[in-house]
Scaffold this motif. Structure first.
Motif, PDB file in Angstrom:
ATOM      1  N   GLN A 183       0.805  -1.213   0.000  1.00 52.93           N
ATOM      2  CA  GLN A 183       0.000   0.000   0.000  1.00 52.93           C
ATOM      3  C   GLN A 183       0.842   1.270   0.000  1.00 52.93           C
ATOM      4  O   GLN A 183       0.418   2.289  -0.522  1.00 52.93           O
ATOM      5  CB  GLN A 183      -0.920   0.036   1.234  1.00 52.93           C
ATOM      6  CG  GLN A 183      -1.840  -1.164   1.353  1.00 52.93           C
ATOM      7  CD  GLN A 183      -2.894  -1.185   0.269  1.00 52.93           C
ATOM      8  OE1 GLN A 183      -3.366  -0.148  -0.163  1.00 52.93           O
ATOM      9  NE2 GLN A 183      -3.244  -2.366  -0.201  1.00 52.93           N
ATOM     10  N   LYS A 216      -0.491  -8.974 -14.490  1.00 56.44           N
ATOM     11  CA  LYS A 216      -0.617  -8.262 -13.214  1.00 56.44           C
ATOM     12  C   LYS A 216      -0.770  -9.227 -12.034  1.00 56.44           C
ATOM     13  O   LYS A 216      -0.489  -8.875 -10.900  1.00 56.44           O
ATOM     14  CB  LYS A 216      -1.799  -7.286 -13.254  1.00 56.44           C
ATOM     15  CG  LYS A 216      -3.155  -7.965 -13.372  1.00 56.44           C
ATOM     16  CD  LYS A 216      -4.260  -6.936 -13.429  1.00 56.44           C
ATOM     17  CE  LYS A 216      -5.649  -7.557 -13.314  1.00 56.44           C
ATOM     18  NZ  LYS A 216      -5.908  -8.698 -14.187  1.00 56.44           N
ATOM     19  N   PHE A 244       0.361  -1.299  -5.053  1.00 58.35           N
ATOM     20  CA  PHE A 244      -1.097  -1.321  -5.242  1.00 58.35           C
ATOM     21  C   PHE A 244      -1.512  -0.411  -6.403  1.00 58.35           C
ATOM     22  O   PHE A 244      -2.269  -0.794  -7.279  1.00 58.35           O
ATOM     23  CB  PHE A 244      -1.756  -0.868  -3.931  1.00 58.35           C
ATOM     24  CG  PHE A 244      -3.267  -0.881  -3.926  1.00 58.35           C
ATOM     25  CD1 PHE A 244      -3.958  -2.065  -3.664  1.00 58.35           C
ATOM     26  CD2 PHE A 244      -3.998   0.281  -4.149  1.00 58.35           C
ATOM     27  CE1 PHE A 244      -5.350  -2.079  -3.651  1.00 58.35           C
ATOM     28  CE2 PHE A 244      -5.382   0.268  -4.131  1.00 58.35           C
ATOM     29  CZ  PHE A 244      -6.056  -0.918  -3.874  1.00 58.35           C
ATOM     30  N   LYS A 247      -0.084  -1.645  -9.828  1.00 58.37           N
ATOM     31  CA  LYS A 247      -0.832  -2.808 -10.322  1.00 58.37           C
ATOM     32  C   LYS A 247      -2.056  -2.343 -11.105  1.00 58.37           C
ATOM     33  O   LYS A 247      -2.388  -2.873 -12.158  1.00 58.37           O
ATOM     34  CB  LYS A 247      -1.264  -3.686  -9.146  1.00 58.37           C
ATOM     35  CG  LYS A 247      -1.978  -4.960  -9.572  1.00 58.37           C
ATOM     36  CD  LYS A 247      -2.321  -5.835  -8.367  1.00 58.37           C
ATOM     37  CE  LYS A 247      -3.029  -7.102  -8.837  1.00 58.37           C
ATOM     38  NZ  LYS A 247      -3.426  -7.958  -7.724  1.00 58.37           N
ATOM     39  N   GLN A 248      -2.716  -1.317 -10.591  1.00 57.64           N
ATOM     40  CA  GLN A 248      -3.920  -0.804 -11.260  1.00 57.64           C
ATOM     41  C   GLN A 248      -3.576  -0.199 -12.617  1.00 57.64           C
ATOM     42  O   GLN A 248      -4.271  -0.436 -13.598  1.00 57.64           O
ATOM     43  CB  GLN A 248      -4.581   0.250 -10.372  1.00 57.64           C
ATOM     44  CG  GLN A 248      -5.774   0.909 -11.039  1.00 57.64           C
ATOM     45  CD  GLN A 248      -6.717   1.506 -10.028  1.00 57.64           C
ATOM     46  OE1 GLN A 248      -6.560   1.319  -8.832  1.00 57.64           O
ATOM     47  NE2 GLN A 248      -7.715   2.222 -10.497  1.00 57.64           N
TER      48      GLN A 248
ATOM     49  N   ILE B  17      -7.720  -7.261   1.809  1.00 57.14           N
ATOM     50  CA  ILE B  17      -7.369  -6.275   0.788  1.00 57.14           C
ATOM     51  C   ILE B  17      -7.396  -6.929  -0.592  1.00 57.14           C
ATOM     52  O   ILE B  17      -7.883  -6.381  -1.565  1.00 57.14           O
ATOM     53  CB  ILE B  17      -5.985  -5.649   1.079  1.00 57.14           C
ATOM     54  CG1 ILE B  17      -6.081  -4.791   2.333  1.00 57.14           C
ATOM     55  CG2 ILE B  17      -5.512  -4.814  -0.107  1.00 57.14           C
ATOM     56  CD1 ILE B  17      -4.774  -4.213   2.808  1.00 57.14           C
ATOM     57  N   ASP B  21     -10.137  -6.076  -3.466  1.00 54.99           N
ATOM     58  CA  ASP B  21      -9.244  -5.250  -4.295  1.00 54.99           C
ATOM     59  C   ASP B  21      -9.986  -4.273  -5.208  1.00 54.99           C
ATOM     60  O   ASP B  21      -9.742  -3.075  -5.193  1.00 54.99           O
ATOM     61  CB  ASP B  21      -8.356  -6.177  -5.133  1.00 54.99           C
ATOM     62  CG  ASP B  21      -7.361  -5.409  -5.989  1.00 54.99           C
ATOM     63  OD1 ASP B  21      -6.230  -5.228  -5.511  1.00 54.99           O
ATOM     64  OD2 ASP B  21      -7.712  -4.996  -7.105  1.00 54.99           O
ATOM     65  N   ARG B  25     -10.108  -0.072  -4.730  1.00 56.58           N
ATOM     66  CA  ARG B  25      -9.599   0.854  -5.743  1.00 56.58           C
ATOM     67  C   ARG B  25     -10.601   1.959  -6.027  1.00 56.58           C
ATOM     68  O   ARG B  25     -10.257   3.021  -6.498  1.00 56.58           O
ATOM     69  CB  ARG B  25      -9.261   0.102  -7.029  1.00 56.58           C
ATOM     70  CG  ARG B  25      -8.017  -0.725  -6.869  1.00 56.58           C
ATOM     71  CD  ARG B  25      -7.694  -1.541  -8.077  1.00 56.58           C
ATOM     72  NE  ARG B  25      -6.709  -2.560  -7.746  1.00 56.58           N
ATOM     73  CZ  ARG B  25      -5.426  -2.326  -7.586  1.00 56.58           C
ATOM     74  NH1 ARG B  25      -4.949  -1.119  -7.768  1.00 56.58           N
ATOM     75  NH2 ARG B  25      -4.596  -3.295  -7.260  1.00 56.58           N
ATOM     76  N   LEU B  29      -9.153   2.471   1.043  1.00 58.27           N
ATOM     77  CA  LEU B  29      -8.999   1.570   2.183  1.00 58.27           C
ATOM     78  C   LEU B  29      -9.797   2.022   3.391  1.00 58.27           C
ATOM     79  O   LEU B  29     -10.382   1.218   4.110  1.00 58.27           O
ATOM     80  CB  LEU B  29      -7.531   1.521   2.598  1.00 58.27           C
ATOM     81  CG  LEU B  29      -6.684   0.357   2.108  1.00 58.27           C
ATOM     82  CD1 LEU B  29      -5.299   0.468   2.700  1.00 58.27           C
ATOM     83  CD2 LEU B  29      -7.319  -0.972   2.507  1.00 58.27           C
TER      84      LEU B  29
END
Lengths: 486, 372
Positions: A183, A216, A244, A247-248, B17, B21, B25, B29
């Motif tokens: 994160q 991914k 995080f 990855k997106q 998480i 996911d 996004r 969080l």
């Protein structure tokens, strides 16, 4: 796009819908009567010039694209020779800065060397992040290449200069990969460690896999992309992103939630009621999309007429039903049937969807050959009027149904079509050209679900030469939404 | 169900998480963590209730308690994908239990098989019951962070709203009538921190009153020029369902008579349907008497200060009289989806939640939000 085209061939109404995060839309499509899927402009892809990616990144996405679309395939991808050639060509066409071209070519040559290093290392398994080839790669990518770019002073007259990466082995020796957070952005040391660690993991895999592609959900590849992109960001003074977040971006993840999907699925189902309202179907149907207005939860509008310039629905389409054994039909018979059915004044041109000419008035070689030699069921033929009286049409080829009356099996049944008058050639040519590219892009979308495409320079006009595109692929989402993968 | 989360850590586990996911996004969080800690009570497993339960289970709330004392009938099968024909005759919550829990084992799911008391004496008039609420009644509700009710009539909703106000618990209420549905939101007082464009000249980037129900109480600016970030704190205040019926706010949000005249007839009609219950139409093919429904709606239109020039559409009266209390799954999916999305927005405190009454008309695919 494909489903839309089939809807146009068959004339069957289509309920198109999809969601992206909290946004979504439902569009009832009545082929040729209302706007089709292709009539509405889709979000334009973001694209970056190659030099931004290779020489002068200024945003995290530039570094991520570099790591994923350039560095990774160079090091772990297959058939390096081809890729190498493509790279060379792309660069030389694109840039007018000679020094930059030379630098980039040299860089690419050296990358090939690195790939050989990796392959050599793969044959003798190693677990040490201190392996010699790791340091060579780090030095080459983040130091030597950057120093070379720095020597091209014209690049840096209006930009901040990058700083070649300096590090010592001790800097990250007491960190552990397993303790890194997904994160929070990693610092330089953590990125160095992860770069080395994932490089070793990938290298070891090369001893049993011929090549590795970015995925991914493949942690090794993701770790490498994250670390490589971040180290490059560090060198260019760009913000470091968390695993995080990367990855997106790299995985082109489209956030999806049950609520939006339920809302749009509900509108889709309830809107389909209107499709059974006969004459009133179109008048009663509404398109639905998300609203940013505080007075409405969703926006809805009446359906528009097809866009005049639409590449998909400005061409008349239909389904031609043919004998199930295509060997029994010659091109001459097919041509004759077309002439009789649609009343062309003189002659026609027949070509395949990939622009192969099968027949025109001075190309009669194929006339006596069976259709099966050129096409099969499911293929599309383009018919043009040589006299330019009627407009082009497209026919989808299908076999006769089994329950056909006896004696009709050998007949060619063509659809009832009202073909409009011929439109100016220049316009049509242009549309054909665009249509072709679009089809091409479609295919690539399917192969490349993550939606990042490096376009082949040959197919693009000069301006867009060698761009890297990130496609916000509505179609892919929709498929996923419908098949419930989310 | 009372006990809070056994682990009162503020962070989610790595597994969570990963599982959530895609939605993390979207809403971050922090919002997911707040959801993990929220205890939600859902009253009635109507067709909308089914959608609400599904969405909340998938969103990953802390605990969900479902209260319904009714028996599963054949008519329920169309609007409830948690049950099948072999279960007709069982208690709805028993029939649906396993399939609901299967959606997400991380959510603490439980059922209540008896109706919760609403307190106060049932009166026959439509005026609010102002009696003091029995402390015993309050006990049934005090361990929840949010209450969602579907399919209540006016009196039940009014009583429930007094309970939730007394305990300072946010309330959502919804119901469907064929191709029409409503959503009522009472968050009492709610604050959200909204992020604005750096070049935004919107009134939301300055401290001050926006309208009679919302104000900007704080504006934080960080960074400079292109990096400028503006975060405004927006405070929304809400009305109870009793206040909604006497609201004079329409003219504040629809400033001209022309705009007021265009307000959908579905709004007063659907408010009129609060006077009825599902049992009023049970077994009647004709539905409700459209003449009575129309006159009730005209009274409500007057209460809401709709202008003289506003005219009710006879067709819509007829449709709503016929379709009253019919459940239609696609309509439930839309209104249930909107309800849960708003619950998530309210818990996440980053988006502005609905304030306070949504009407859904799927004949026109129209879904206006009214501030009443």
């Amino acid at each position: 796009m494909y489903v839309n085209k089939i809807a146009l061939f068959t004339g069957v109404p289509l309920m198109e819908s999809g969601t992206t995060g909290l946004k979504g839309q439902v569009q009832p499509i009545f082929p040729y009567k209302t706007e089709c899927f292709a009539c509405l402009p889709k979000a334009t892809p973001k694209s970056f010039p190659v030099c931004t990616i290779r020489s002068t990144p200024s945003k995290p996405i530039h570094c991520i694209t570099w790591a994923k679309n350039f560095l990774f395939p160079q090091l772990f991808g297959e058939n390096d020779e081809e890729q190498h050639a493509a790279n060379q060509q792309g660069v030389s066409d694109d840039s007018d800065n000679k020094d930059e071209v030379e630098a980039l070519q040299k860089e690419a040559n050296e990358l090939l060397e690195l790939k050989r290093l990796i392959q050599a290392a793969a044959s003798k398994e190693t677990n040490s992040t201190d392996a010699e080839f790791v340091h060579k790669i780090l030095a080459k990518i983040f130091k030597e290449d950057i120093e070379r770019l720095l020597r091209i002073e014209t690049l840096w007259t209006t930009r901040a200069k990058p700083t070649p990466l300096q590090y010592t082995k001790d800097e990250y020796s007491n960190l552990k990969v397993s303790e890194l957070s997904d994160q929070k952005p990693w610092d330089k040391q953590a990125n160095l460690l992860q770069f080395s660690d994932s490089l070793i993991r990938l290298t070891n895999r090369l001893s049993s896999e011929p090549s590795i592609e970015f995925d991914k959900d493949d942690e090794d590849t993701l770790d490498f992309i994250v670390a490589a992109a971040n180290l490059r960001s560090y060198v260019f003074g760009i913000e470091i992103k968390s695993k995080f977040d990367i990855k997106q971006i790299a995985g082109n993840i489209i956030p999806a939630v049950a609520t939006t999907n339920a809302i749009m699925a509900g509108f889709s189902a309830v809107s389909s009621i209107h499709m059974f309202e006969g004459d009133q179907a179109i008048a009663n149907s509404r398109m639905v999309y998300d609203s940013a207005n505080g007075l409405k939860f969703v926006n809805s509008t009446k359906l528009d007429s097809p866009a005049h310039s639409c590449k998909a629905c400005s061409i008349v389409r239909g389904i031609a039903k043919l004998p199930t054994n295509l060997k029994q039909v010659t091109l001459a018979q097919f041509r004759q049937a077309l002439l009789e059915k649609y009343g062309y004044s003189d002659d026609i041109e027949i070509s395949t969807s990939d622009s192969r000419l099968l027949y025109d008035y001075d190309f009669e070689d194929n006339l006596e050959k069976p259709l099966s030699q050129f096409v099969g069921f499911g293929d599309v033929l383009l018919i043009s009027d040589s006299d330019e009286v009627l407009d082009h049409i497209e026919l989808y080829l299908d076999g006769h149904d089994n329950d056909l009356a006896k004696g009709d099996e050998a007949k060619i049944s063509l659809p009832e079509l009202s073909i409009p008058a011929f439109r100016k050639k220049a316009v049509v040519e242009e549309e054909k050209e665009e249509g072709k590219q679009e089809d091409n892009a479609d295919e690539q979308h399917r192969d490349n679900e993550d939606g990042v495409i490096v376009l082949d320079d040959e197919e693009e006009d000069e301006e867009e030469d060698d761009a890297i595109e990130i496609i916000d692929d509505d179609e892919v989402d929709i498929d996923k939404t419908k098949s419930g993968k989310y | 169900m009372a006990e809070t989360n056994n682990k009162d850590t503020s962070t989610l586990t790595a597994d969570e998480i990963k599982l959530y996911d895609r939605q993390i996004r979207l809403w971050g969080l922090e919002a997911q963590t707040r959801m993990r800690h929220s205890r939600i009570l859902v009253l009635n497993l109507t067709s909308i209730g089914v959608e609400v339960v599904k969405n909340l289970m998938l969103a990953g709330i802390g605990s969900l308690t479902l209260c319904d004392s009714s028996i599963l009938t054949e008519e329920d099968l169309n609007g409830n994908f948690f049950v099948d024909a072999s279960q007709v005759g069982q208690l709805k919550v028993d029939a649906a239990f396993d399939r609901i829990q299967d959606l997400n084992n991380r959510v603490k799911f439980s059922v209540l098989k008896e109706s919760l008391p609403l307190g106060g004496k049932l009166s026959t008039s439509n005026t609010a019951v102002q009696a003091n609420i029995d402390p015993e009644t309050l006990k049934h509700y005090q361990n929840y962070d949010l209450v969602i009710a579907t399919g209540l009539n006016r009196q039940q909703l009014s009583q429930l709203n007094q309970i939730t106000r007394n305990l300072q618990i946010p309330l959502y209420a919804s119901g469907g009538h064929g191709l029409y549905a409503y959503l009522f939101v009472d968050l009492i007082n709610h604050e959200s921190k909204i992020q604005l464009d750096s070049n935004s000249n919107s009134t939301k980037s300055k401290v001050g009153i926006l309208n009679s129900v919302s104000e900007i109480t704080n504006v934080e600016k960080t960074g400079k020029d292109e990096e400028l970030k503006i975060v405004s704190t927006l405070k929304n205040s809400y009305r109870t369902i009793d206040e909604v019926f006497k609201s004079n706010k329409l003219s504040e949000f629809y400033k001209s008579e022309k705009k007021l005249r265009k307000i959908t007839p579905v709004l007063p009609l659907i408010l009129s349907l609060f006077d009825y219950s599902a049992s009023d139409v049970a077994g009647k093919d004709q539905g409700l008497d459209p003449v009575v429904l129309k006159s009730k709606a005209e009274v409500i239109a007057k209460d809401l200060k709709l202008p003289e020039s506003w005219k009710i559409d006879e067709n819509v009266v007829g449709e709503l009289a016929r379709q009253a209390f019919c459940e239609f799954q696609p309509v439930s999916a839309i209104i249930g989806g909107a309800l849960c999305q708003d619950v998530i927005n309210a818990l996440g405190q980053r988006e502005i939640p609905i304030n306070n009454f949504v009407v859904l008309d799927t004949v026109k695919n129209d879904m206006p939000i009214f501030t009443l």
